[in-house]
Design a protein around this motif. Structure first.
Motif, short mmCIF file in Angstrom:
data_model
loop_
_atom_site.label_atom_id
_atom_site.label_comp_id
_atom_site.label_asym_id
_atom_site.label_seq_id
_atom_site.Cartn_x
_atom_site.Cartn_y
_atom_site.Cartn_z
N GLY A 1 0.89 -1.27 0.17
CA GLY A 1 -0.06 0.08 0.03
C GLY A 1 0.78 1.30 0.12
N ASP A 2 2.08 1.14 0.19
CA ASP A 2 3.06 2.49 0.35
C ASP A 2 3.04 2.95 -1.15
OD1 ASP A 2 3.53 2.02 3.02
OD2 ASP A 2 5.73 1.60 2.74
N ARG A 3 3.25 4.12 -1.13
CA ARG A 3 3.41 5.12 -2.65
C ARG A 3 4.78 5.25 -2.57
NH1 ARG A 3 1.78 9.77 -2.66
NH2 ARG A 3 0.50 10.00 -4.80
N VAL A 4 5.44 4.68 -3.83
CA VAL A 4 6.79 4.97 -3.92
C VAL A 4 7.27 5.22 -5.26
CG1 VAL A 4 7.23 3.16 -1.97
CG2 VAL A 4 7.16 2.37 -4.30
N GLY A 5 8.23 5.65 -5.44
CA GLY A 5 8.99 5.86 -6.63
C GLY A 5 10.55 5.28 -6.75
N TRP A 6 11.25 5.28 -7.77
CA TRP A 6 12.56 5.05 -7.73
C TRP A 6 13.27 5.43 -8.97
CZ3 TRP A 6 7.93 2.06 -8.85
CH2 TRP A 6 7.83 1.68 -10.07
N VAL A 7 14.65 5.18 -8.94
CA VAL A 7 15.50 5.62 -10.22
C VAL A 7 16.49 4.44 -10.35
CG1 VAL A 7 15.08 7.97 -10.05
CG2 VAL A 7 17.02 6.97 -8.53
N ASN A 8 17.21 4.49 -11.47
CA ASN A 8 18.45 3.50 -11.48
C ASN A 8 18.07 2.16 -11.07
OD1 ASN A 8 19.96 5.38 -12.49
ND2 ASN A 8 21.22 5.82 -10.58
N VAL A 9 16.71 1.91 -11.58
CA VAL A 9 16.26 0.15 -11.36
C VAL A 9 15.74 -0.02 -12.66
CG1 VAL A 9 14.96 -1.39 -10.25
CG2 VAL A 9 15.68 0.45 -9.10
N ILE A 10 16.79 -1.08 -13.54
CA ILE A 10 16.20 -1.44 -14.67
C ILE A 10 14.91 -2.46 -14.62
CG2 ILE A 10 16.93 -2.81 -16.76
CD1 ILE A 10 18.37 -0.06 -16.30
N GLY A 11 14.23 -2.06 -15.73
CA GLY A 11 13.10 -3.11 -15.72
C GLY A 11 11.64 -2.40 -15.64
N SER A 12 11.75 -0.84 -15.54
CA SER A 12 10.46 -0.31 -15.42
C SER A 12 9.42 0.00 -16.37
CB SER A 12 11.04 1.32 -14.97
OG SER A 12 11.76 1.19 -13.76
N TYR A 13 9.85 -0.34 -17.71
CA TYR A 13 8.84 -0.43 -18.96
C TYR A 13 7.93 -1.46 -18.66
CZ TYR A 13 11.27 3.33 -21.47
OH TYR A 13 11.79 4.51 -22.15
N ALA A 14 7.24 -1.60 -17.73
CA ALA A 14 6.28 -2.85 -17.44
C ALA A 14 4.95 -2.48 -16.38
CB ALA A 14 6.98 -3.95 -16.91
N GLU A 15 4.07 -3.30 -16.43
CA GLU A 15 2.88 -2.99 -15.51
C GLU A 15 3.18 -2.97 -14.07
OE1 GLU A 15 -0.91 -3.83 -18.73
OE2 GLU A 15 0.23 -5.56 -17.38
N LYS A 16 4.19 -3.87 -14.03
CA LYS A 16 4.79 -4.40 -12.46
C LYS A 16 5.99 -4.38 -12.65
CE LYS A 16 0.47 -7.38 -11.59
NZ LYS A 16 0.05 -6.63 -10.56
N ALA A 17 6.88 -3.78 -11.37
CA ALA A 17 8.20 -4.20 -11.23
C ALA A 17 8.78 -4.43 -9.94
CB ALA A 17 8.83 -2.72 -11.67
N VAL A 18 9.90 -5.32 -9.90
CA VAL A 18 10.43 -5.59 -8.64
C VAL A 18 11.70 -4.51 -8.39
CG1 VAL A 18 11.83 -7.32 -7.72
CG2 VAL A 18 9.97 -8.01 -8.86
N ILE A 19 11.26 -4.09 -7.15
CA ILE A 19 12.31 -2.81 -6.93
C ILE A 19 12.96 -3.26 -5.40
CG2 ILE A 19 12.64 -0.59 -6.46
CD1 ILE A 19 11.31 -1.03 -9.07
N PRO A 20 14.33 -3.13 -5.30
CA PRO A 20 15.21 -3.35 -4.19
C PRO A 20 14.19 -2.51 -3.14
CG PRO A 20 16.69 -3.37 -5.78
CD PRO A 20 15.29 -2.90 -6.25
N ALA A 21 13.93 -2.81 -1.88
CA ALA A 21 13.41 -1.96 -0.90
C ALA A 21 14.38 -0.95 -0.60
CB ALA A 21 13.04 -2.85 0.39
N ALA A 22 15.65 -1.03 -0.45
CA ALA A 22 16.62 -0.09 -0.25
C ALA A 22 16.44 1.15 -1.14
CB ALA A 22 18.08 -0.63 -0.22
N LYS A 23 16.22 0.84 -2.38
CA LYS A 23 16.00 2.15 -3.59
C LYS A 23 14.61 2.40 -3.67
CE LYS A 23 19.96 0.57 -6.22
NZ LYS A 23 20.61 0.46 -7.64
N THR A 24 13.70 2.28 -3.10
CA THR A 24 12.24 2.75 -2.88
C THR A 24 12.35 4.27 -2.02
OG1 THR A 24 11.54 1.91 -0.72
CG2 THR A 24 11.13 0.54 -3.03
N ILE A 25 11.62 5.03 -3.03
CA ILE A 25 11.63 6.42 -2.29
C ILE A 25 10.15 6.68 -1.96
CG2 ILE A 25 11.97 9.00 -3.07
CD1 ILE A 25 14.09 7.94 -5.25
#
Length: 320
Positions: free
Chosen positions: A80-104
């Motif tokens: 439910g958290d609203r987050v953004g990210w940068v420098n994580v490859i794989g963003s051109y998709a409906e869903k993305a896996v993001i390292p928690a340490a890189k979430t903003i």
């Protein structure tokens, strides 16, 4: 889910909209349902193979959305958290896996689109104006492509720090946008070093922020004053050929750097500090993010064609 997949590096026709398995977050990762995806020149470099990635791959390195699942060992990000990210490859998709340490984490008053439009370019503009050359009140600053997404943010952040901004643009429409962003003077590319010297009383500028590359590099060096800084942060017109470092001496003991965002967000603390500034300015209205165009995810090819064809101003977004 649907995603854009590149199987062989090349032109924009290598961006293929297809179905892929839904990703699953592993230890230290979160799954995000994407709402908005930023389009950046680095995506073009990855697609072309200029910055090689193992193929096949999903391009894109910036986005924003809602966390829908968390992997093991994730304690500071929740569903439910609203987050953004940068420098994580794989963003051109409906869903993305993001390292928690890189979430903003996103401020409550900031839309997903504004976040996706401001993070990568905003953080880049932040480190360029605050760290590579910390603009001081009264500094003369040259910003190339001042009506592009990066140029508009660089102009505004240099002005926040008290700089005097000279921007380059290629049309009257772009000139108007650069002026609205706060540029003190806006000039064309033809003969710009002479125009810069005239506008600065012969001194030259303290810093040039150049994301154009080969087409402007020589003129950018010629626009610098004594001990000026050349910040070459991109190469939209192509890479700069090798050159003799003695030119830096002859130009007035100049400095040249080729920085990248990853080296200016090396810790989570640094990432969140820069992001906090940028997102706070955008939320408050101190910095305006100009979203030029929005494209359905399936039209990523058109977005790249428009970006490379210099048919856009401001930021481009893909909407899943």
């Amino acid at each position: 889910m649907h995603a854009i997949v590149v199987t062989t590096p090349g032109g924009s026709d290598t961006l293929v909209y297809t179905e892929t398995p839904d990703p699953v977050p592993g230890p230290g990762e979160v799954l995000v349902d994407e709402t908005a995806i930023g389009v950046n020149y680095i995506d073009v470099y990855h697609r072309e193979g200029r910055y090689p990635l193992p193929a096949p791959f999903v391009p894109g390195s910036e986005g924003a959305g809602t966390v829908s699942a968390v992997g093991p060992d994730v304690t500071d990000v929740a569903v439910g958290d609203r987050v953004g990210w940068v420098n994580v490859i794989g963003s051109y998709a409906e869903k993305a896996v993001i390292p928690a340490a890189k979430t903003i984490p996103l401020p409550g008053g900031l839309s997903f689109e504004s976040a996706a439009a401001s993070l990568l370019q905003g953080l880049t503009a932040h480190y360029l104006t605050h760290s590579v050359h910390a603009v001081q009140p009264g500094d003369d600053v040259l910003v190339h492509a001042a009506a592009g997404g990066m140029g508009l943010l660089l102009t505004q952040m240099a002005k926040l720090r008290g700089g005097r901004v000279i921007g380059t643009t290629s049309s009257d429409e772009k000139r108007k946008l650069a002026k609205e962003a706060g540029a003190d003077d806006v000039i064309g590319y033809e003969g710009f070093p002479d125009a810069v010297r005239e506008l600065t009383g012969g001194r030259g500028v303290r810093v040039v922020y150049d994301g154009v590359g080969a087409a402007t590099f020589d003129g950018s060096l010629a626009s610098l004053g004594l001990r000026g800084m050349m910040a070459l942060y991109g190469a939209a017109s192509g890479p700069v050929p090798p050159f003799d470092p003695q030119r830096l001496n002859q130009g007035g003991s100049l400095f040249l750097t080729r920085p990248t965002l990853a080296h200016y967000t090396t810790t989570r603390e640094e990432l969140l500090a820069r992001a906090g500034d940028v997102l706070g300015w955008v939320e408050s209205g101190a910095v305006d993010v100009h979203i030029s165009r929005r494209y359905p995810l399936a039209e990523a090819k058109q977005a790249h064609d428009d970006l490379e064809g210099r048919r856009t101003t401001g930021k481009l977004l893909l909407i899943p």
